[in-house]
Scaffold this motif. Structure first.
Motif, short mmCIF file in Angstrom:
data_model
loop_
_atom_site.label_atom_id
_atom_site.label_comp_id
_atom_site.label_asym_id
_atom_site.label_seq_id
_atom_site.Cartn_x
_atom_site.Cartn_y
_atom_site.Cartn_z
N VAL A 157 57.76 37.18 28.43
CA VAL A 157 57.89 36.38 27.12
C VAL A 157 58.63 34.91 27.72
CG1 VAL A 157 59.28 36.15 25.00
CG2 VAL A 157 58.17 38.30 25.49
N VAL A 158 59.67 35.04 28.49
CA VAL A 158 60.26 33.79 28.81
C VAL A 158 59.27 32.97 29.66
CG1 VAL A 158 61.94 32.61 30.44
CG2 VAL A 158 62.69 34.69 28.92
N LEU A 159 58.51 33.17 30.46
CA LEU A 159 57.88 32.74 31.17
C LEU A 159 56.56 32.09 30.42
CD1 LEU A 159 57.50 34.54 34.48
CD2 LEU A 159 58.73 32.53 34.19
N ILE A 160 55.76 32.97 29.75
CA ILE A 160 54.59 32.38 28.89
C ILE A 160 54.93 31.63 27.68
CG2 ILE A 160 52.84 33.29 27.33
CD1 ILE A 160 52.98 36.09 28.83
N THR A 161 56.16 31.66 27.05
CA THR A 161 56.51 30.82 25.98
C THR A 161 57.07 29.57 26.57
OG1 THR A 161 57.48 32.80 24.68
CG2 THR A 161 58.19 30.57 23.95
N TYR A 162 57.56 29.38 27.82
CA TYR A 162 57.83 28.30 28.41
C TYR A 162 56.67 27.54 28.71
CZ TYR A 162 60.39 24.65 31.17
OH TYR A 162 60.98 23.49 31.47
#
Length: 261
Positions: free
Chosen positions: A79-84
């Motif tokens: 979630v963190v990587l894709i959202t960023y």
């Protein structure tokens, strides 16, 4: 400073070039992709560690517990990587699109933002323990069982770091900034993102959901007042860590015995 929480204009300065109609579908897609990545993490964990992974005995409690924790960790990181990554689409500035900006009033506001959170949480929890102790135990028991498993440190990562980072960057970062520029405004956006975040905790009791709801509204208010995702991530992480440490020091009553007809 404490005045930044109560006085002056809104400090929200987030901006994204994402089309308003695409923000919610993108958020759902990010969540789905991250959930799939979580399953890949479980598979990789079992392949790399084999028998030592604790998830190779089909149907065992150790398998289920470890698999859930690994899935959560993989999903949260994704979630963190894709959202960023997605926040930079449409020529958007990632820091602004996610409200990763310096808080209005300076970094000392981090401390002041914790005070209302813990004051209300202690009052809320105290009343529930006196009124509905079995409901409180019911909501906390799954976390205690996870923390007593073999994957203790991974559970602490999931609760204290993974959840605050992933949930805040998606809900109070990407979605909040994208929806705030619509007709919803800050108030409507706070309600929508908080309800979506609350639905993520659907397994809780009604009292647990109400706690998630008021915390989400408080974090949204912090976003509107302070304008920095760093503040909500910090408060979320400190709160979750305090709860996790408290669970290590308390003994919950055993679950009620099933009723035999």
């Amino acid at each position: 400073m404490a005045n930044a929480l109560l006085a002056g204009p809104s400090g929200f300065r987030g901006h994204t070039n994402w089309p308003a109609w695409a923000v919610l579908p993108a958020g759902f897609l990010i969540f789905i992709l991250a959930a799939l990545a979580g399953y890949i993490a479980v598979w990789l964990y079992s392949v790399v560690l084999g028998a030592d992974a604790g998830i190779t005995t089909p149907g065992s409690t150790a398998q289920m517990t470890t698999a859930v924790v690994v899935w959560l960790a993989g999903m949260q990181l994704s979630v963190v990587l894709i959202t960023y990554f997605a926040a930079g689409f449409f020529s958007s500035d990632r820091a602004s699109a996610l409200s990763l900006l310096r808080p209005q009033g300076g970094w000392s506001v981090l401390f002041w933002a914790l005070l209302p959170l813990f004051a209300i949480a202690l009052l809320w929890t105290g009343l529930l323990v006196l009124w509905q102790p079995e409901i409180v135990a019911q909501d906390l028991r799954p976390f205690v069982e996870l923390m007593k498993g073999d994957a203790f440190w991974l559970v602490m990562f999931v609760i204290c770091i993974g959840a605050p980072l992933s949930e805040e960057i998606l809900f109070r970062g990407f979605l909040f900034t994208g929806l705030a520029k619509t007709r919803l405004g800050l108030i409507g956006t706070s309600l929508v993102t908080t309800l979506l975040w609350t639905s993520l905790h659907a397994g809780y009791s009604i009292f647990g959901l109400l706690e998630v709801l008021w915390i989400g509204l408080y974090f949204s208010w912090l976003m509107a007042r302070i304008g920095s995702l760093w503040v909500t991530m910090f408060c979320h992480a400190v709160y979750n860590t305090a709860v996790a440490l408290a669970l290590l020091m308390v003994t919950l009553p055993p679950p009620p015995a099933p009723v035999v007809p």
